[in-house]
Scaffold this active site. Structure first.
Site, short mmCIF file in Angstrom:
data_model
loop_
_atom_site.label_atom_id
_atom_site.label_comp_id
_atom_site.label_asym_id
_atom_site.label_seq_id
_atom_site.Cartn_x
_atom_site.Cartn_y
_atom_site.Cartn_z
N SER A 1 0.85 -1.21 0.00
CA SER A 1 0.00 0.00 0.00
C SER A 1 0.88 1.25 0.00
O SER A 1 2.00 1.21 0.54
CB SER A 1 -0.88 0.00 1.26
OG SER A 1 -1.54 1.24 1.39
N TYR B 1 -3.01 -1.07 10.45
CA TYR B 1 -2.97 -1.39 9.01
C TYR B 1 -1.69 -0.84 8.38
O TYR B 1 -0.99 -1.56 7.66
CB TYR B 1 -4.20 -0.77 8.33
CG TYR B 1 -4.22 -0.93 6.82
CD1 TYR B 1 -4.69 -2.10 6.24
CD2 TYR B 1 -3.76 0.09 5.99
CE1 TYR B 1 -4.70 -2.24 4.85
CE2 TYR B 1 -3.77 -0.05 4.61
CZ TYR B 1 -4.24 -1.22 4.05
OH TYR B 1 -4.24 -1.37 2.68
N1 LIG Z 1 -8.61 -0.32 -1.79
C1 LIG Z 1 -7.59 0.40 -1.36
O1 LIG Z 1 -7.71 1.62 -1.15
C2 LIG Z 1 -6.25 -0.25 -1.13
C3 LIG Z 1 -5.12 0.57 -1.09
C4 LIG Z 1 -3.88 -0.02 -0.85
C5 LIG Z 1 -3.78 -1.39 -0.66
N2 LIG Z 1 -4.91 -2.16 -0.70
C6 LIG Z 1 -4.75 -3.61 -0.45
O2 LIG Z 1 -5.34 -4.34 -1.50
C7 LIG Z 1 -5.73 -5.63 -1.01
C8 LIG Z 1 -7.14 -5.91 -1.47
O3 LIG Z 1 -8.03 -5.00 -0.85
P1 LIG Z 1 -9.31 -4.40 -1.58
O4 LIG Z 1 -9.18 -2.95 -1.59
O5 LIG Z 1 -9.56 -5.11 -2.86
O6 LIG Z 1 -10.46 -4.71 -0.50
P2 LIG Z 1 -11.55 -5.88 -0.44
O7 LIG Z 1 -12.46 -5.84 -1.60
O8 LIG Z 1 -12.13 -5.79 0.92
O9 LIG Z 1 -10.67 -7.18 -0.61
C9 LIG Z 1 -10.06 -7.85 0.45
C10 LIG Z 1 -10.23 -9.33 0.21
O10 LIG Z 1 -9.54 -10.06 1.23
C11 LIG Z 1 -10.35 -11.15 1.60
N3 LIG Z 1 -10.04 -11.53 2.96
C12 LIG Z 1 -10.05 -10.74 4.06
N4 LIG Z 1 -9.81 -11.46 5.16
C13 LIG Z 1 -9.63 -12.74 4.74
C14 LIG Z 1 -9.38 -13.94 5.40
N5 LIG Z 1 -9.26 -14.00 6.75
N6 LIG Z 1 -9.25 -15.08 4.67
C15 LIG Z 1 -9.38 -15.04 3.33
N7 LIG Z 1 -9.65 -13.93 2.64
C16 LIG Z 1 -9.76 -12.79 3.35
C17 LIG Z 1 -11.78 -10.63 1.49
O11 LIG Z 1 -12.69 -11.69 1.25
P3 LIG Z 1 -13.62 -12.29 2.42
O12 LIG Z 1 -14.18 -11.14 3.20
O13 LIG Z 1 -14.65 -13.08 1.67
O14 LIG Z 1 -12.73 -13.18 3.22
C18 LIG Z 1 -11.69 -9.74 0.26
O15 LIG Z 1 -12.00 -10.46 -0.91
C19 LIG Z 1 -5.56 -5.57 0.50
O16 LIG Z 1 -4.36 -6.20 0.89
C20 LIG Z 1 -5.48 -4.09 0.78
O17 LIG Z 1 -4.76 -3.81 1.96
C21 LIG Z 1 -6.13 -1.64 -0.94
#
Ligand SMILES: NC(=O)c1ccc[n+]([C@@H]2O[C@H](COP(=O)([O-])OP(=O)(O)OC[C@H]3O[C@@H](n4cnc5c(N)ncnc54)[C@H](OP(=O)(O)O)[C@@H]3O)[C@@H](O)[C@H]2O)c1
Length: 240
Positions: free
Chosen positions: A135, A148
């Site tokens: 991130s 985080y």
């Molecule tokens: N969106 C942003 O602004 C942003 C910015 C920088 C970095 N990121 C990073 O990008 C990655 C994806 O995030 P996103 O933004 O796409 O959010 P998201 O849609 O909430 O995706 C996160 C995914 O992780 C899964 N997950 C969470 N806990 C889990 C567990 N215990 N076991 C298995 N799966 C799990 C969730 O599925 P379930 O709930 O079904 O388990 C969900 O599909 C993350 O690492 C996040 O930190 C995001």
């Protein structure tokens, strides 16, 4: 990395960035496996991309991680790409009653899960690529999500060491460094004003095609290049 004819596991691939990566990798002629906790989200992802292979698991549970890789080594021994994408983001104060419990969950999924999965993945027959999703907040913390940011700083640091340890192997380590994007991360609505994931994916794949191993976009680009002075300036701007 070569962009087609891989077998790829994307953790947390049923929504947000993971699902968008899955869709693009399928389009590029790869076989994609996704895993997450929610059966419903996995079913919806499969309805959208019928070629997807889905697997329900909770990656905070050590036995689930081991079972995932036992299944992979039997059913998909040719898996060659691991995308450590699953993560959570907790908006909280250190004085909240739930602080420690939430911090532990965050450390479990954002740190322990990818560490364990990386170890298990490296035992497979044909690993070629590890993609770690960190991130822009790894570089400059946003104090509303204090743990985080620390987990992402850890994950970036580990990614640099991992790349160095594997430099004489055939395994490439790629870091994806997103800025805030419009997903449900942290809870519905919190990222609604951020840029769409679709624009991010286009830019990320351009950088993958160009052979880069640190893929950034938008606001995260400047964070990656920040020096100490600009980190202080960013910190003050993000944390008024
Ligand atoms: N969106 C942003 O602004 C942003 C910015 C920088 C970095 N990121 C990073 O990008 C990655 C994806 O995030 P996103 O933004 O796409 O959010 P998201 O849609 O909430 O995706 C996160 C995914 O992780 C899964 N997950 C969470 N806990 C889990 C567990 N215990 N076991 C298995 N799966 C799990 C969730 O599925 P379930 O709930 O079904 O388990 C969900 O599909 C993350 O690492 C996040 O930190 C995001």
């Amino acid at each position: 990395m070569k962009l087609s004819h891989n077998k790829i596991l994307i953790t947390g691939g049923a929504s947000g960035i993971g699902l968008a990566l899955a869709g693009r990798f399928i389009k590029e002629n790869n076989t994609v496996i996704i895993c997450s906790r929610r059966e419903q989200a996995l079913a919806e992802a499969k309805a959208k991309f019928p070629g997807l292979i889905t697997r329900q698991c909770d990656l905070t549970i050590e036995q689930d991680r081991a079972a995932l890789f036992t299944w992979i080594s039997q059913a998909h021994p040719d898996l060659n790409v691991l995308v450590n994408n699953a993560g959570i983001q907790n908006w909280m104060k250190v004085t909240d009653d739930s602080f420690y419990d939430k911090a532990r969950s965050e450390v479990n999924i954002n740190i322990l899960a990818p560490l364990h999965l990386t170890e298990l993945f490296l035992k497979l027959n044909a690993p070629t690529t590890i993609i770690n999703v960190t991130s822009g907040l790894a570089f400059v913390p946003f104090s509303k999500v204090p743990v985080y940011c620390g987990t992402k700083a850890f994950f970036r640091s580990f990614t640099l060491s991992l790349r160095h340890q594997l430099k004489d192997s055939d395994i490439e380590v790629i870091e994806v460094i997103p800025p805030a994007l419009n997903t449900d991360l942290g809870g519905k609505g919190l990222h609604d004003t951020a840029p769409p994931v679709s624009d991010f994916i286009i830019k990320i794949f351009e950088q993958l095609e160009a052979g880069s191993n640190e893929l950034t976009f938008g606001a995260a680009e400047a964070r990656v290049k920040a020096n100490n002075d600009s980190i202080s300036a960013y910190f003050n701007r993000m944390n008024p």
